[in-house]
Scaffold this motif. Structure first.
Motif, PDB file in Angstrom:
ATOM      1  N   LEU A 180      34.292  64.085 136.303  1.00  0.00           N
ATOM      2  CA  LEU A 180      35.463  63.221 136.223  1.00  0.00           C
ATOM      3  C   LEU A 180      35.316  62.195 135.104  1.00  0.00           C
ATOM      4  O   LEU A 180      36.265  61.926 134.356  1.00  0.00           O
ATOM      5  CB  LEU A 180      35.653  62.515 137.570  1.00  0.00           C
ATOM      6  N   ILE A 181      34.122  61.630 134.997  1.00  0.00           N
ATOM      7  CA  ILE A 181      33.858  60.664 133.923  1.00  0.00           C
ATOM      8  C   ILE A 181      34.002  61.328 132.560  1.00  0.00           C
ATOM      9  O   ILE A 181      34.605  60.778 131.638  1.00  0.00           O
ATOM     10  CB  ILE A 181      32.455  60.058 134.097  1.00  0.00           C
ATOM     11  N   ALA A 182      33.451  62.540 132.445  1.00  0.00           N
ATOM     12  CA  ALA A 182      33.561  63.263 131.167  1.00  0.00           C
ATOM     13  C   ALA A 182      35.011  63.604 130.845  1.00  0.00           C
ATOM     14  O   ALA A 182      35.403  63.646 129.665  1.00  0.00           O
ATOM     15  CB  ALA A 182      32.717  64.530 131.218  1.00  0.00           C
ATOM     16  N   SER A 183      35.839  63.826 131.881  1.00  0.00           N
ATOM     17  CA  SER A 183      37.233  64.228 131.646  1.00  0.00           C
ATOM     18  C   SER A 183      38.067  63.136 131.000  1.00  0.00           C
ATOM     19  O   SER A 183      39.146  63.412 130.469  1.00  0.00           O
ATOM     20  CB  SER A 183      37.885  64.652 132.970  1.00  0.00           C
ATOM     21  N   ILE A 184      37.596  61.888 131.027  1.00  0.00           N
ATOM     22  CA  ILE A 184      38.325  60.806 130.338  1.00  0.00           C
ATOM     23  C   ILE A 184      37.617  60.392 129.054  1.00  0.00           C
ATOM     24  O   ILE A 184      37.904  59.335 128.484  1.00  0.00           O
ATOM     25  CB  ILE A 184      38.538  59.599 131.271  1.00  0.00           C
ATOM     26  N   GLY A 185      36.664  61.233 128.620  1.00  0.00           N
ATOM     27  CA  GLY A 185      36.073  61.056 127.299  1.00  0.00           C
ATOM     28  C   GLY A 185      34.927  60.062 127.220  1.00  0.00           C
ATOM     29  O   GLY A 185      34.553  59.656 126.119  1.00  0.00           O
ATOM     30  N   ILE A 186      34.351  59.662 128.346  1.00  0.00           N
ATOM     31  CA  ILE A 186      33.267  58.677 128.324  1.00  0.00           C
ATOM     32  C   ILE A 186      31.921  59.391 128.230  1.00  0.00           C
ATOM     33  O   ILE A 186      31.609  60.255 129.036  1.00  0.00           O
ATOM     34  CB  ILE A 186      33.312  57.793 129.593  1.00  0.00           C
ATOM     35  N   SER A 187      31.128  59.000 127.237  1.00  0.00           N
ATOM     36  CA  SER A 187      29.840  59.658 127.011  1.00  0.00           C
ATOM     37  C   SER A 187      28.656  58.829 127.506  1.00  0.00           C
ATOM     38  O   SER A 187      27.557  59.350 127.666  1.00  0.00           O
ATOM     39  CB  SER A 187      29.643  59.953 125.520  1.00  0.00           C
ATOM     40  N   LYS A 188      28.870  57.542 127.742  1.00  0.00           N
ATOM     41  CA  LYS A 188      27.811  56.674 128.277  1.00  0.00           C
ATOM     42  C   LYS A 188      28.405  55.807 129.375  1.00  0.00           C
ATOM     43  O   LYS A 188      29.516  55.293 129.229  1.00  0.00           O
ATOM     44  CB  LYS A 188      27.204  55.781 127.190  1.00  0.00           C
ATOM     45  N   ILE A 189      27.661  55.625 130.461  1.00  0.00           N
ATOM     46  CA  ILE A 189      28.170  54.809 131.554  1.00  0.00           C
ATOM     47  C   ILE A 189      27.087  53.862 132.062  1.00  0.00           C
ATOM     48  O   ILE A 189      25.885  54.105 131.900  1.00  0.00           O
ATOM     49  CB  ILE A 189      28.674  55.676 132.733  1.00  0.00           C
ATOM     50  N   LYS A 190      27.554  52.787 132.680  1.00  0.00           N
ATOM     51  CA  LYS A 190      26.640  51.803 133.248  1.00  0.00           C
ATOM     52  C   LYS A 190      26.293  52.208 134.681  1.00  0.00           C
ATOM     53  O   LYS A 190      27.176  52.461 135.494  1.00  0.00           O
ATOM     54  CB  LYS A 190      27.279  50.414 133.247  1.00  0.00           C
ATOM     55  N   VAL A 191      24.995  52.269 134.974  1.00  0.00           N
ATOM     56  CA  VAL A 191      24.524  52.595 136.320  1.00  0.00           C
ATOM     57  C   VAL A 191      23.495  51.548 136.739  1.00  0.00           C
ATOM     58  O   VAL A 191      22.935  50.838 135.909  1.00  0.00           O
ATOM     59  CB  VAL A 191      23.878  54.003 136.379  1.00  0.00           C
ATOM     60  N   PHE A 192      23.278  51.448 138.048  1.00  0.00           N
ATOM     61  CA  PHE A 192      22.217  50.573 138.527  1.00  0.00           C
ATOM     62  C   PHE A 192      20.867  51.191 138.197  1.00  0.00           C
ATOM     63  O   PHE A 192      20.686  52.402 138.282  1.00  0.00           O
ATOM     64  CB  PHE A 192      22.333  50.356 140.035  1.00  0.00           C
ATOM     65  N   LYS A 193      19.930  50.343 137.804  1.00  0.00           N
ATOM     66  CA  LYS A 193      18.590  50.835 137.541  1.00  0.00           C
ATOM     67  C   LYS A 193      17.972  51.379 138.821  1.00  0.00           C
ATOM     68  O   LYS A 193      18.247  50.901 139.914  1.00  0.00           O
ATOM     69  CB  LYS A 193      17.704  49.715 136.978  1.00  0.00           C
ATOM     70  N   LYS A 194      17.147  52.381 138.666  1.00  0.00           N
ATOM     71  CA  LYS A 194      16.466  52.934 139.825  1.00  0.00           C
ATOM     72  C   LYS A 194      15.558  51.872 140.446  1.00  0.00           C
ATOM     73  O   LYS A 194      14.920  51.104 139.742  1.00  0.00           O
ATOM     74  CB  LYS A 194      15.627  54.151 139.438  1.00  0.00           C
ATOM     75  N   ILE A 195      15.528  51.836 141.771  1.00  0.00           N
ATOM     76  CA  ILE A 195      14.587  50.932 142.427  1.00  0.00           C
ATOM     77  C   ILE A 195      13.228  51.619 142.521  1.00  0.00           C
ATOM     78  O   ILE A 195      13.133  52.849 142.526  1.00  0.00           O
ATOM     79  CB  ILE A 195      15.073  50.510 143.827  1.00  0.00           C
ATOM     80  N   LYS A 196      12.180  50.804 142.590  1.00  0.00           N
ATOM     81  CA  LYS A 196      10.822  51.308 142.742  1.00  0.00           C
ATOM     82  C   LYS A 196      10.367  51.092 144.185  1.00  0.00           C
ATOM     83  O   LYS A 196      10.512  49.993 144.719  1.00  0.00           O
ATOM     84  CB  LYS A 196       9.871  50.591 141.795  1.00  0.00           C
ATOM     85  N   VAL A 197       9.861  52.138 144.788  1.00  0.00           N
ATOM     86  CA  VAL A 197       9.385  52.056 146.161  1.00  0.00           C
ATOM     87  C   VAL A 197       7.916  52.451 146.202  1.00  0.00           C
ATOM     88  O   VAL A 197       7.552  53.573 145.842  1.00  0.00           O
ATOM     89  CB  VAL A 197      10.206  52.967 147.099  1.00  0.00           C
ATOM     90  N   SER A 198       7.078  51.504 146.612  1.00  0.00           N
ATOM     91  CA  SER A 198       5.652  51.801 146.793  1.00  0.00           C
ATOM     92  C   SER A 198       5.424  52.360 148.187  1.00  0.00           C
ATOM     93  O   SER A 198       6.057  51.918 149.152  1.00  0.00           O
ATOM     94  CB  SER A 198       4.819  50.532 146.611  1.00  0.00           C
ATOM     95  N   PHE A 199       4.522  53.305 148.291  1.00  0.00           N
ATOM     96  CA  PHE A 199       4.219  53.855 149.613  1.00  0.00           C
ATOM     97  C   PHE A 199       2.748  54.227 149.696  1.00  0.00           C
ATOM     98  O   PHE A 199       2.129  54.606 148.694  1.00  0.00           O
ATOM     99  CB  PHE A 199       5.103  55.070 149.926  1.00  0.00           C
ATOM    100  N   PHE A 200       2.186  54.049 150.872  1.00  0.00           N
ATOM    101  CA  PHE A 200       0.809  54.464 151.093  1.00  0.00           C
ATOM    102  C   PHE A 200       0.597  54.770 152.568  1.00  0.00           C
ATOM    103  O   PHE A 200       1.330  54.309 153.441  1.00  0.00           O
ATOM    104  CB  PHE A 200      -0.204  53.428 150.601  1.00  0.00           C
ATOM    105  N   SER A 201      -0.399  55.604 152.842  1.00  0.00           N
ATOM    106  CA  SER A 201      -0.779  55.950 154.203  1.00  0.00           C
ATOM    107  C   SER A 201      -2.024  55.166 154.589  1.00  0.00           C
ATOM    108  O   SER A 201      -2.793  54.723 153.725  1.00  0.00           O
ATOM    109  CB  SER A 201      -1.072  57.447 154.316  1.00  0.00           C
ATOM    110  N   THR A 202      -2.226  54.987 155.892  1.00  0.00           N
ATOM    111  CA  THR A 202      -3.413  54.281 156.355  1.00  0.00           C
ATOM    112  C   THR A 202      -4.118  55.108 157.416  1.00  0.00           C
ATOM    113  O   THR A 202      -3.510  55.930 158.102  1.00  0.00           O
ATOM    114  CB  THR A 202      -3.047  52.915 156.959  1.00  0.00           C
ATOM    115  N   GLY A 203      -5.424  54.884 157.541  1.00  0.00           N
ATOM    116  CA  GLY A 203      -6.186  55.544 158.595  1.00  0.00           C
ATOM    117  C   GLY A 203      -7.454  56.192 158.083  1.00  0.00           C
ATOM    118  O   GLY A 203      -7.430  56.901 157.064  1.00  0.00           O
TER     119      GLY A 203
END
Length: 424
Positions: A180-203
């Motif tokens: 849909l975005i391409a259909s109106i001729g837009i080649s670059k768009i503003k998006v939210f930056k990806k969030i970073k999620v840290s994860f680890f296991s314990t035991g």
């Protein structure tokens, strides 16, 4: 919540809200508290439209053009003025117009233009009939039945109006939205930056896949399921590995995670065992809002914050970890990512074809397999419903959602199900 209150105030004064029970919180209440103590991501960046899949739109998009920007044919056929058929049913073919032909044509009354799908509707015409509904005789067509005026014509701006909103800020970009975005001729768009999620296991008993295993140890499946679920919703993963049951190491890992991430997820260490240090560390370094839920599986889950970084402590049992992630963590992360109005999949009614044992007091998420026949859904629980039996998730295509007050289910009783595929 009815009144504004900080996480710190709530933790320090548990009696300030009547429904607050950190020892056994209902899942609906837990979702509400989690949401109220999260702050959505506001950082944005521009990406190429072709790279925007699975991102969150960072601005409302307004079209500068009409789509389509001209009246065009929805069919391969003939375009003509409908009034021409009121006196006779034969029209002479004046010309052929292909898609992409920019020449200006005007068709006189009594004539028709052969048009292709997508080709511009010539001046003087207002209706299109497909080839199959006309009889062609040499350079003329014969119409046996009058069509509706305007039939088979895509009107200017029918899809998108010029200066109209195309997509709202906060929309999750699927293939349709990217197109849909391409259909109106837009080649670059503003998006939210990806969030970073840290994860680890314990035991101390947890071993990384690929390493030798001894009796009394388990391979860390949680590490891979959590990472896979995070990748599927397009967050940036920060893998901090497996941390032994050591308070100092856990504390150090938390501090490192908070420096580089927007959220922290752990698995294991939030139960009541002697070596379950997570709650103690969080009480020292941050705030713990709750550590038990009235659900099965997934009772020992913690939620809180390390300074300003939200923390989700998932159970060590793999099924419980996945259930709590899908039901609580994923909606929270979607909100952090900037996605508006994310909702869990709707509950569907299905006839249970096998009995289910349940006692009131906890909401249950049993793994099930549903089928559809003659428009009706039926479901049966998968074998072996233990929270440590990961194969029950692999064999399931839905969750059977049993309310907190619900009792055992008999054959042919109706239950609520949540389709597994819709959770992602």
């Amino acid at each position: 919540m009815k009144k504004t209150i900080s996480l710190e105030n709530l933790v320090n004064d548990p009696g300030c809200l009547s429904e607050y029970d950190p020892n056994a919180m209902k899942i609906e209440v837990a979702r509400k508290y989690i949401h109220n103590f999260l702050k959505a991501n506001t950082k944005t960046e521009y990406v190429n439209t072709e790279d925007a899949l699975n991102r969150i739109l960072g601005e409302t998009i307004i079209s500068k053009i009409n789509v389509p920007n001209y009246n065009n044919s929805a069919m391969d056929g003939f375009a003509f003025n409908l009034d021409s058929l009121k006196e006779k049913n034969t029209l002479e073919i004046a010309t052929t117009i292909l898609a992409g032909n920019l020449s200006k044509h005007k068709i006189k009354p009594g004539f028709a233009a052969q048009v292709m799908t997508g080709s511009k509707i010539p001046n003087g015409t207002d209706t299109v009939l497909p080839f199959e509904l006309v009889k062609q005789e040499n350079d003329s067509i014969v119409v046996s039945k009058l069509p509706t005026k305007g039939a088979n014509i895509r009107k200017l701006g029918e899809d998108i109006k010029k200066n109209g909103d195309v997509l709202k800020k906060g929309v999750f970009l699927r293939p349709a939205e990217v197109g849909l975005i391409a259909s109106i001729g837009i080649s670059k768009i503003k998006v939210f930056k990806k969030i970073k999620v840290s994860f680890f296991s314990t035991g101390d008993e947890v071993v990384k896949a690929g390493q030798p295993i001894k009796s009394g140890q388990v391979y860390d499946s949680n590490h891979f399921t959590i990472q896979s679920m995070l990748k599927r919703i397009n967050v940036e993963c920060v893998d901090l590995g497996i941390i032994p049951d050591d308070k100092k190491l856990i504390e150090k890992t938390f501090k490192n995670a908070a420096k580089v991430s927007d959220a922290i997820i752990t698995t294991g260490g939030v139960s009541v065992g002697k070596a379950d240090f997570m709650k103690d560390v969080l009480k020292k370094l941050g705030k713990v809002l709750f550590w038990k839920l009235s659900i099965k599986p997934g009772r020992p889950m913690a939620y809180g914050a390390f300074k300003a970084t939200p923390y989700f402590g998932l159970p060590g049992n793999p099924v419980a970890a996945m259930i709590t992630f899908y039901q609580l963590v994923q909606p929270a992360l979607k909100y952090l990512m900037g996605q508006d109005n994310y909702k869990l999949p709707m509950l569907l009614k299905a006839k249970c074809v096998a009995p289910i044992s349940k006692r009131p007091g906890r909401m249950e998420f049993q793994r099930g397999f549903f089928t559809s026949k003659n428009g009706e859904l039926s479901v049966k629980p998968t074998p072996h419903q233990g929270s440590a039996i990961l194969s029950s998730m692999s064999k399931a295509n839905c969750l059977i959602v049993l309310d907190i007050d619900q009792k055992s289910i008999k054959v042919d009783d109706y239950v609520n199900i949540q389709l597994m595929e819709g959770l992602v």
